[in-house]
Design a protein around this motif. Structure first.
Motif: not given
Lengths: 653, 653
Positions: B369-375
């Motif tokens: 669920d954090m794949a799209s927001t976290t680098t």
């Protein structure tokens, strides 16, 4: 593609290169020039405006050096087979300008590191800018200590003037003062201790120096020669051609495997759309593409290459042995192998000379009117597998003389063959085989003629004198020895290749050993002189086989200064009266391949200033169990006495 | 003709020989057996009734030794390619009978001199007659000092019994007492100081010893194995065949390039005029001539040869490297060359493992669920020309995670390629290239994942621990290192080939150096054991990369006595959780070719009596500028401590 195949060997000089300008697009540079008929390019690796001091410190971690492309733009094989790196010509490591000097050192190291990374076969180093090259040599020497297999070609103009202060234009257009460019090379390579990966690329000038000064270079590790388009003349049909002196120069380079690299821009207006000139190769690919603008210059080089004489049979046989050091045989202590006999027996020229000598001796010994009643006793001492027995019997047949032959041989393995030979040829009634060392044989009768082939490359070095002294016990007082005498010859030579090969062993022993070697890449600095002579039989009461000779060699003044790496030795033998046999280059028996020259190395190469003589001393010393040579140089400088007491090299009795 | 080609390599074991009896007519012996399908003959050189003491002294000067023919009956190539000399089997140099002993010495020297004269490739020496072989070994050792390139094959029965006083029939029919014939060989070669021209020919018996005792021989210089017709069984159709144990034995010999020689008389009544058996080769020449009476035995050997599994792609790649010693890379001190990167980058299996490890780490690090927001910040330390950058980006794509990559590389030449890679792949926004040594880089942010490939053949030997200790400064406290740990392994081995290759250098330095080498001709004497483990990141307060390990190796009792020439080392690395990478033979990652094993030699081979353990010690030592290993054996005997203070071999920091 190669210049031609008529030379018959795998000579590197079949491949011709081209010097190119800096271009980011290496794949284009390569395909354009390979399609144009060249085999490799000498190409700058780095953008020529780059100076390390202009890069600000902050950006150093993220900046990339301005090399032509990345390593991936060519395959590893393309890099290593077709690209020679050209180091930036602005580099000047001996400049008075500190910034330029430091930039030069950084850039040189960066470029050579890149070239190593690419596993290039060679890099071209720019000509030293001034007379002094100390810092340049130090830096290159540092790099040489940790270099992979890459060669470094130091670019040196081929120039020598007899004036005192002549001027010369170097490859990058600067005018420098040079009397003899060989001196520049010599300083540089002495500073780098003759490093085997440091070699020379010669820049051919419009004027060609004297032949004897050029010949010095054939003893140096010259790998390439640059021919600028400006050196070319124009023939009657408007095509580029070279002067006779330049033609001879290139023929020499081809012979010594020195690769030609074309350089410069086209300066001839070759007739457009004419038929290809006679010198042209037919090359279908090149015919379809636009013609390379240096193609007429390349074609002329190809024409010269193809005009060379093909190798003789003897030269082809000897190709694989060129400059390959061999320890001399010890035929007294060791027994030869079947393959060695096999090789020597094939040398028909040698046995024809022996047959001629025996014929003449038989005719002298037995007058025609006694031919049917008298039988001469002939002993072959060191009969091996029988070639001298055969030659002697053929001489008897040819002259109508009767012969009784003793074949004396100490090698029991060769005696096996002798017995089978005698059986096959039905010589049982004529030939007696004696399995014994000639020095201790108790002969049942005395000989009219004693025939032997005990000579080494330096005549007496395989102990022919000692063996024949022993054998003359069973020669009649008026008997004949064939050979009747032999003489050794010697001359000083430049031969970087052999010096480096000896040095590889890293010990004293190898520098004090004489080698048998087919000399090729060498410069003969002065005509050979006679050394020792032995005559047989020798009935003088105080005879000794010890010898001492002092020789002075003068080098022609027009040769210039030189370096001596050692001395090349030869022999000539009188078999009987006017029948001789030998390898001294000016009188050598043609098409004979049983002997290569001998080479006496020097532990330190001796620099000889133009016009100075070389004084050389050599001794033949005899002990109870061995014979050896000692040698030294006393002028222009003293060398150590080499091989004192035969500590390194000797021949066993 | 060769047994077959399916093996895919230039293996010597393609060639099969035959043992023949004495025959004066060597041309017949050769043509008969070559036409019969054999590649070479093992033939007696001398008439077997000859005894030097029977020749009267008077006739010695004119007599000829009773060799089979003269050297001229075959060409030099025939002698050297197709004939192995069989030394007279009556020879007994340790006999109590003085006359026999002296005759033996004279005859041995005469026969070997004749074989050298013929330039034979090898001679077969008869099996030592008794338990003691001192005088035999002394005499052979003397001959070895001055031998040309010829090999001497000492004939040894392949026999080992667990009884106390077993009997065995030797090749010449004598019954001798032997517990373990390897001991006989070991005594003989120790007396001859492991001379590289002394090798073994094994005589296969009807009963085959245990596998682990046979495996000892694969570390010895076994050149040939004799198979007597009496060893063959008979199959259902009346043809000769071998037992399963013999079949496995021959497969092992083929694999280790050991040539088979057939011996004895036919003992099978092969059905006449039947069709060739399935195992037969079609050979038109042989079909026309009368069939060689050992042909059915040869055909069976050919059938076994052709039944072997063909070499895998990896094995073919590694063929040229087998048992070839290389100095380990110094990737910290030296920069790798383009060709080295090229080779390593081709090892796709390795990068697939890295990609799997990075994928798993990214999934653990960033929930779905954090794949799209976290680098995630990923740093490749030692990026080379970029293969780990590519693998990491592929892992990000595969898992749908966002990545920011720093590629840190100290080699400026590789950085050139990295820049061009980033440009071609349009990674400018994702990948930052840092031209810097990771140990001194001042990173602008901290990493989630640190990826490196700094492992050597022995894990830590290319200084991965020191580099990663430096790099973990810029890893987040909970960050992940890939690899997360690595362990070295080691085991004692017999490897005469490598021992002799190290000895060639004649110095201490080479005996105290660890080599990278594709081990082939060796015997692994005991299972490998773990040595040193390193884990990353390592935040322990007193951390040190110095290590010491003492290991005890037990050798199975059925192996028998052995000799240890050194220790073979390997590594296994945990990249992340269950993703590993390694070369330890029992757990090695398949089809990976980036690493060969490492070899730690011993200055003197250590003899280990059956049942004795080997105690081995190894230290990893760290100084300010270098890291090195020291090693020694303390049981069964003390060796010197090797490489004290890193005097001979070290890795520079």
């Amino acid at each position: 593609m190669p210049l031609g195949e008529n030379h018959g060997d795998k000579n590197d000089s079949r491949y011709c290169g081209i010097e190119t300008e800096f271009n980011d697009d290496m794949p284009f540079v390569l395909s354009h020039n390979l399609n144009g008929g060249f085999d490799f390019v000498v190409a700058p690796l780095m953008e020529p405006n780059y100076r390390p001091s202009l890069i600000d410190n902050a950006s150093k971690h993220s900046s990339v050096l301005p090399f032509a492309g990345s390593d991936l733009v060519l395959t590893p094989t393309q890099w290593s087979s077709h690209v020679v790196g050209k180091i930036s010509s602005w580099i000047d490591l001996d400049s008075e300008d500190d910034v330029l000097r430091e930039d030069s050192e950084i850039a040189l190291k960066q470029e050579l590191a890149w070239a190593s990374h690419l596993s290039l076969q060679a890099c071209l180093l720019p000509t030293p800018k001034g007379k002094s090259c100390g810092n340049y040599a130090r830096c290159v020497n540092q790099i040489l200590q940790n270099l992979n297999n890459m060669q470094l070609w130091l670019r040196i103009p081929l120039a020598k003037s007899d004036d005192d202060h002549p001027m010369m234009t170097s490859s990058d257009g600067m005018v420098v003062e040079v009397t003899d460019s060989w001196e520049l090379w010599n300083s540089f390579r002495l500073l780098c201790e003759h490093h085997s990966q440091l070699s020379v690329a010669l820049d051919i000038q419009s004027s060609v120096p004297s032949i004897s000064s050029i010949e010095r270079w054939y003893g140096e590790p010259v790998k390439a020669a640059f021919v600028h388009t400006e050196c070319y003349l124009t023939n009657a049909r408007g095509y580029p051609c070279l002067s006779k002196r330049h033609q001879n120069l290139l023929s020499g380079f081809f012979y010594y495997s020195i690769q030609i690299v074309l350089s410069g821009k086209p300066v001839h207006n070759v007739p457009a759309k004419s038929k290809p000139s006679a010198a042209n190769q037919t090359d279908t690919v090149a015919q379809q593409l636009p013609r390379h603008d240096l193609r007429p210059y390349l074609d002329y080089v190809g024409y010269l290459y193809q005009s060379m004489d093909p190798l003789s049979e003897q030269e082809r046989f000897e190709l694989g042995y060129r400059d390959f050091l061999q320890s001399p045989l010890q035929p007294l202590m060791d027994n030869l192998e079947a393959q060695t006999y096999e090789t020597f027996e094939k040398d028909s020229v040698k046995y024809i000379q022996y047959q001629r000598a025996v014929s003449k001796a038989l005719m002298d010994r037995i007058p025609d009117d006694m031919a049917s009643t008298t039988t001469a006793v002939l002993m072959v001492v060191g009969a091996g597998r029988g070639p001298l027995v055969r030659a002697s019997l053929q001489a008897a047949e040819e002259t109508g003389r009767k012969l009784k032959v003793y074949a004396v041989e100490k090698n029991p393995n060769a005696v096996v063959t002798l017995h089978s030979l005698v059986k096959i040829e039905r010589w049982e009634k004529i030939v007696t085989i004696i399995s014994c060392d000639m020095r201790c044989w108790d002969a049942p009768e005395k000989a009219d003629i004693l025939v032997s082939e005990l000579l080494g490359s330096f005549g007496d070095n395989e102990l022919s004198p000692e063996c024949l002294d022993g054998a003359q016990r069973f020669l009649k007082p008026d008997g004949i020895s064939i050979p009747s005498s032999y003489t050794s010859f010697i001359q000083p030579v430049t031969t970087t290749k052999l010096y480096n090969d000896v040095k590889l062993h890293k010990d004293l022993v190898h520098f004090e050993t004489a080698y048998v070697v087919k000399l090729h890449r060498l410069a003969k600095l002065s005509p050979s002189q006679t050394v020792f002579t032995f005559t047989h039989p020798n009935y003088s009461p105080n005879k000794s086989n010890q010898r001492y000779k002092k020789l002075r060699f003068d080098i022609p003044i027009e040769t210039g200064s030189t370096i001596v790496h050692g001395f090349a030795g030869y022999f000539d033998a009188v078999l009987y009266k006017d029948v001789h046999l030998g390898i001294e280059p000016t009188t050598a028996t043609p098409n004979m391949f049983s002997w290569f020259p001998i080479f006496f190395p020097l532990r330190s190469p001796v620099y000889v200033k133009a016009g100075s003589p070389i004084d050389f001393h050599i001794w033949r010393c005899c002990g109870n169990t061995k014979v050896w040579y000692e040698w030294c140089v006393t002028s222009p400088t003293e060398s150590p006495v080499h091989n004192s007491n035969g500590r390194s090299y000797w021949v066993g009795l």
